[in-house]
Design an enzyme around this catalytic site. Structure first.
Site, PDB file in Angstrom:
ATOM      1  N   GLY A 135       0.764  -1.256   0.000  1.00 20.12           N
ATOM      2  CA  GLY A 135       0.000   0.000   0.000  1.00 20.12           C
ATOM      3  C   GLY A 135       0.787   1.294   0.000  1.00 20.12           C
ATOM      4  O   GLY A 135       0.302   2.309   0.509  1.00 20.12           O
ATOM      5  N   ARG A 190     -15.080 -15.694 -11.212  1.00 17.53           N
ATOM      6  CA  ARG A 190     -14.594 -14.319 -11.233  1.00 17.53           C
ATOM      7  C   ARG A 190     -15.748 -13.313 -11.204  1.00 17.53           C
ATOM      8  O   ARG A 190     -15.744 -12.339 -10.473  1.00 17.53           O
ATOM      9  CB  ARG A 190     -13.807 -14.115 -12.522  1.00 17.53           C
ATOM     10  CG  ARG A 190     -12.523 -13.422 -12.340  1.00 17.53           C
ATOM     11  CD  ARG A 190     -11.704 -13.463 -13.599  1.00 17.53           C
ATOM     12  NE  ARG A 190     -10.534 -14.292 -13.421  1.00 17.53           N
ATOM     13  CZ  ARG A 190      -9.525 -14.007 -12.603  1.00 17.53           C
ATOM     14  NH1 ARG A 190      -9.548 -12.907 -11.881  1.00 17.53           N
ATOM     15  NH2 ARG A 190      -8.500 -14.804 -12.487  1.00 17.53           N
ATOM     16  N   ARG A 212      -6.010  -8.869  -8.746  1.00 21.33           N
ATOM     17  CA  ARG A 212      -7.067  -9.665  -9.362  1.00 21.33           C
ATOM     18  C   ARG A 212      -7.384  -9.034 -10.710  1.00 21.33           C
ATOM     19  O   ARG A 212      -7.354  -7.811 -10.856  1.00 21.33           O
ATOM     20  CB  ARG A 212      -8.351  -9.637  -8.513  1.00 21.33           C
ATOM     21  CG  ARG A 212      -8.342 -10.553  -7.310  1.00 21.33           C
ATOM     22  CD  ARG A 212      -9.727 -10.561  -6.679  1.00 21.33           C
ATOM     23  NE  ARG A 212     -10.717 -11.188  -7.540  1.00 21.33           N
ATOM     24  CZ  ARG A 212     -10.999 -12.486  -7.545  1.00 21.33           C
ATOM     25  NH1 ARG A 212     -10.369 -13.295  -6.725  1.00 21.33           N
ATOM     26  NH2 ARG A 212     -11.915 -12.966  -8.356  1.00 21.33           N
ATOM     27  N   ILE A 213      -7.717  -9.883 -11.666  1.00 22.14           N
ATOM     28  CA  ILE A 213      -8.139  -9.351 -12.968  1.00 22.14           C
ATOM     29  C   ILE A 213      -9.648  -9.179 -12.910  1.00 22.14           C
ATOM     30  O   ILE A 213     -10.376 -10.080 -12.475  1.00 22.14           O
ATOM     31  CB  ILE A 213      -7.715 -10.314 -14.099  1.00 22.14           C
ATOM     32  CG1 ILE A 213      -6.179 -10.320 -14.181  1.00 22.14           C
ATOM     33  CG2 ILE A 213      -8.320  -9.874 -15.434  1.00 22.14           C
ATOM     34  CD1 ILE A 213      -5.608 -11.390 -15.073  1.00 22.14           C
ATOM     35  N   HIS A 269       0.798   0.655 -13.167  1.00 16.63           N
ATOM     36  CA  HIS A 269       1.650  -0.474 -13.540  1.00 16.63           C
ATOM     37  C   HIS A 269       3.103  -0.001 -13.557  1.00 16.63           C
ATOM     38  O   HIS A 269       3.402   1.079 -14.070  1.00 16.63           O
ATOM     39  CB  HIS A 269       1.233  -0.990 -14.933  1.00 16.63           C
ATOM     40  CG  HIS A 269       2.008  -2.186 -15.350  1.00 16.63           C
ATOM     41  ND1 HIS A 269       1.751  -3.445 -14.857  1.00 16.63           N
ATOM     42  CD2 HIS A 269       3.067  -2.322 -16.192  1.00 16.63           C
ATOM     43  CE1 HIS A 269       2.618  -4.307 -15.389  1.00 16.63           C
ATOM     44  NE2 HIS A 269       3.420  -3.646 -16.190  1.00 16.63           N
ATOM     45  N   GLU A 281     -11.130  -3.761 -20.914  1.00 17.49           N
ATOM     46  CA  GLU A 281     -11.340  -5.208 -20.790  1.00 17.49           C
ATOM     47  C   GLU A 281     -10.050  -6.022 -20.829  1.00 17.49           C
ATOM     48  O   GLU A 281     -10.027  -7.173 -20.427  1.00 17.49           O
ATOM     49  CB  GLU A 281     -12.277  -5.677 -21.911  1.00 17.49           C
ATOM     50  CG  GLU A 281     -13.651  -5.078 -21.750  1.00 17.49           C
ATOM     51  CD  GLU A 281     -14.648  -5.633 -22.737  1.00 17.49           C
ATOM     52  OE1 GLU A 281     -14.279  -6.539 -23.513  1.00 17.49           O
ATOM     53  OE2 GLU A 281     -15.797  -5.172 -22.713  1.00 17.49           O
ATOM     54  N   VAL A 303      -5.934  -6.637 -19.918  1.00 18.91           N
ATOM     55  CA  VAL A 303      -5.003  -6.350 -18.818  1.00 18.91           C
ATOM     56  C   VAL A 303      -3.927  -5.339 -19.255  1.00 18.91           C
ATOM     57  O   VAL A 303      -3.349  -5.475 -20.339  1.00 18.91           O
ATOM     58  CB  VAL A 303      -4.325  -7.669 -18.355  1.00 18.91           C
ATOM     59  CG1 VAL A 303      -3.269  -7.382 -17.292  1.00 18.91           C
ATOM     60  CG2 VAL A 303      -5.372  -8.628 -17.818  1.00 18.91           C
ATOM     61  N   ASP A 304      -3.697  -4.339 -18.392  1.00 16.41           N
ATOM     62  CA  ASP A 304      -2.651  -3.316 -18.620  1.00 16.41           C
ATOM     63  C   ASP A 304      -2.768  -2.678 -20.003  1.00 16.41           C
ATOM     64  O   ASP A 304      -1.773  -2.490 -20.708  1.00 16.41           O
ATOM     65  CB  ASP A 304      -1.242  -3.945 -18.454  1.00 16.41           C
ATOM     66  CG  ASP A 304      -1.006  -4.438 -17.040  1.00 16.41           C
ATOM     67  OD1 ASP A 304      -1.612  -3.894 -16.109  1.00 16.41           O
ATOM     68  OD2 ASP A 304      -0.211  -5.381 -16.873  1.00 16.41           O
ATOM     69  N   GLU A 355       9.131   5.423  -6.596  1.00 16.91           N
ATOM     70  CA  GLU A 355       9.058   6.857  -6.257  1.00 16.91           C
ATOM     71  C   GLU A 355       8.247   7.614  -7.304  1.00 16.91           C
ATOM     72  O   GLU A 355       7.456   8.505  -6.977  1.00 16.91           O
ATOM     73  CB  GLU A 355      10.461   7.459  -6.221  1.00 16.91           C
ATOM     74  CG  GLU A 355      11.158   7.283  -4.903  1.00 16.91           C
ATOM     75  CD  GLU A 355      12.510   7.985  -4.908  1.00 16.91           C
ATOM     76  OE1 GLU A 355      12.596   9.110  -5.443  1.00 16.91           O
ATOM     77  OE2 GLU A 355      13.469   7.382  -4.398  1.00 16.91           O
TER      78      GLU A 355
END
Ligand code: GRF
Length: 313
Positions: free
Chosen positions: A120, A173, A199-200, A215, A251, A253-254, A281
Site C-alpha cells: 500500500g 470471477r 485480481r483481474i 503499472h 477489458e 489487462v494493462d 518513487e
C-alpha cells in the site's frame, strides 16, 4: 469561460436580473467584497454606476471560479430569490465541483475507492496528497482481497473505512466482482483506483465503474506481469529507461488509455530491487497526478488517447 459555468451564470441572470430585483452593480460589489473578492474592474464599474450587463455578470462568476466561493455566492442568490430549478444543469454541476441539494449549494468532494492486495505505498501517496490538500478528494473506502495487506493498516491509521473481501473457494470471477460491486455501491465512488490489486476484473465490472490502474513499466512494454518480474524483465531486455504508467482500465489487462507516464533511467549496476525502488518513487507522483487530473475533470479520452483539458477549453 467554462461552458457549464456560463450556463449557470445565464440561468441566474435570466431568472433574477431585472428592474426591482435589487441586483445591480452596487449589490454585486458588496457581495463580492463580503466573499473576499476585491476587484478593480468591478470597482470602476461601480464608480461610473454602470449597468449590470450579462458580460459583467459572467465576469463576476469568473472571479468566483473557486468552487467554495462560487457555492457561497450562489447560496446568497438562493437566499435572496428562493430555491432554483436547475433542470438539466444539475448534471453539469460535478464538473464545477458543486452539488445542489435541498435548496443549498455546496462544494462536492471527489470520492475515491482504492482496491489493494499488498503493502500500500501507492495508497499512502494518495492519503498523504489528500491530507496535505494537494488532492481535493476523499478516500471513501479501501478494499482488499487479502486479509493481511499492510494497505489496510495504513487506511485504518488514517481513519479510512476498510473492507476485506476475500474470494470464496472455487468462486467464479464474475461472482466475486458482483460482490465487490455491491460493496462499492455503498460508497458511491467517482473513481476506483487499483493500487496493487492482484485480481483481474471482468469486463462486466469494468463497464460499471471508472477505474484506473498503476503499472510499474512504460506500457505497452512489459504489461501482463507484476511485481519484481516486471523489473527483472526490463533488465534482461537491456532497456535503458523504465518507468510507470497510470491508465484507465478496460477489458484487457494493462491496456486502457494512458493518463500519466513517468520514466527513470536504468543503471548498469541495477538489480530488480534497485530499479523497482526508483520506479516506485515515480509511481507515487504519477498516481497522485492522474487522480488530480481526473478529479478536476481535466482528462478527455478520444479512442485510446487521452488529452489534458486546458482552462480555456
Ligand atoms: C506497484 O508497483 C504498482 O505499480 C503495482 O503494484 C505495486 C503496488 O505497490 N500495480 P504498493 O502496494 O502500492 O506499495
Amino acid at each position: 469561460m467554462k461552458d457549464e459555468m456560463k450556463k449557470l451564470a445565464d440561468l441566474f441572470y435570466t431568472r433574477i436580473i431585472g428592474p426591482g430585483s435589487g441586483v445591480n452593480i452596487h449589490w454585486l460589489r458588496k457581495v463580492m467584497r463580503a466573499l473576499g473578492v476585491k476587484d478593480e474592474n468591478i470597482d470602476q464599474l461601480y464608480i461610473i454606476n454602470a449597468p449590470l450587463s450579462r458580460e459583467v455578470w459572467y465576469y463576476a462568476f469568473l472571479k468566483l471560479h473557486d468552487s467554495k466561493k462560487l457555492a457561497e455566492f450562489l447560496n446568497i442568490l438562493v437566499e435572496k430569490f428562493g430555491a432554483v430549478n436547475l433542470g438539466n444543469l444539475q448534471s453539469a454541476l460535478p464538473s464545477l465541483s458543486l452539488e445542489y441539494r435541498d435548496g443549498r449549494f455546496s462544494t462536492r468532494v471527489f470520492k475515491i475507492a482504492v482496491l489493494v492486495s499488498g503493502r500500500g505505498t501507492n495508497l499512502q501517496a494518495l492519503i498523504d496528497a489528500v491530507e496535505s490538500g494537494k488532492l481535493n478528494a476523499r478516500i471513501v473506502v479501501v478494499i482488499s482481497n487479502r486479509k493481511n495487506a499492510m494497505a489496510l493498516e495504513r487506511a485504518k491509521k488514517h481513519g479510512i473505512e476498510t473492507r476485506y473481501i476475500p474470494a470464496k473457494k472455487g468462486e467464479k470471477r464474475e461472482d466475486y466482482d458482483r460482490r465487490l460491486h455491491e460493496a462499492l455501491k455503498d460508497y458511491e465512488p467517482d473513481l476506483i483506483v487499483l493500487a496493487g490489486f492482484l485480481r483481474i476484473l471482468t469486463p462486466w465490472f469494468v463497464s460499471q465503474w471508472r477505474i484506473i490502474n498503476i503499472h510499474p513499466s512504460l506500457l505497452p512494454a512489459f504489461g501482463g506481469i507484476y511485481g519484481m518480474a516486471v523489473h527483472q524483465a526490463v533488465l534482461e531486455y537491456g532497456c535503458k529507461v523504465s518507468g510507470c504508467t497510470v491508465h484507465f482500465v478496460d477489458e484487457k489487462v494493462d491496456h486502457g488509455p494512458i493518463i500519466v507516464q513517468r520514466c527513470v533511467p536504468v543503471h548498469d549496476d541495477d538489480t530488480p530491487e534497485s530499479l523497482a525502488a526508483r520506479v516506485l518513487e515515480e509511481e507515487h507522483r504519477a498516481l497522485v497526478e492522474a487522480v488530480r487530473l481526473i478529479s478536476e475533470n481535466k482528462v478527455m479520452v478520444e479512442g485510446r488517447v487521452t488529452k489534458i483539458r486546458r482552462v480555456t477549453d
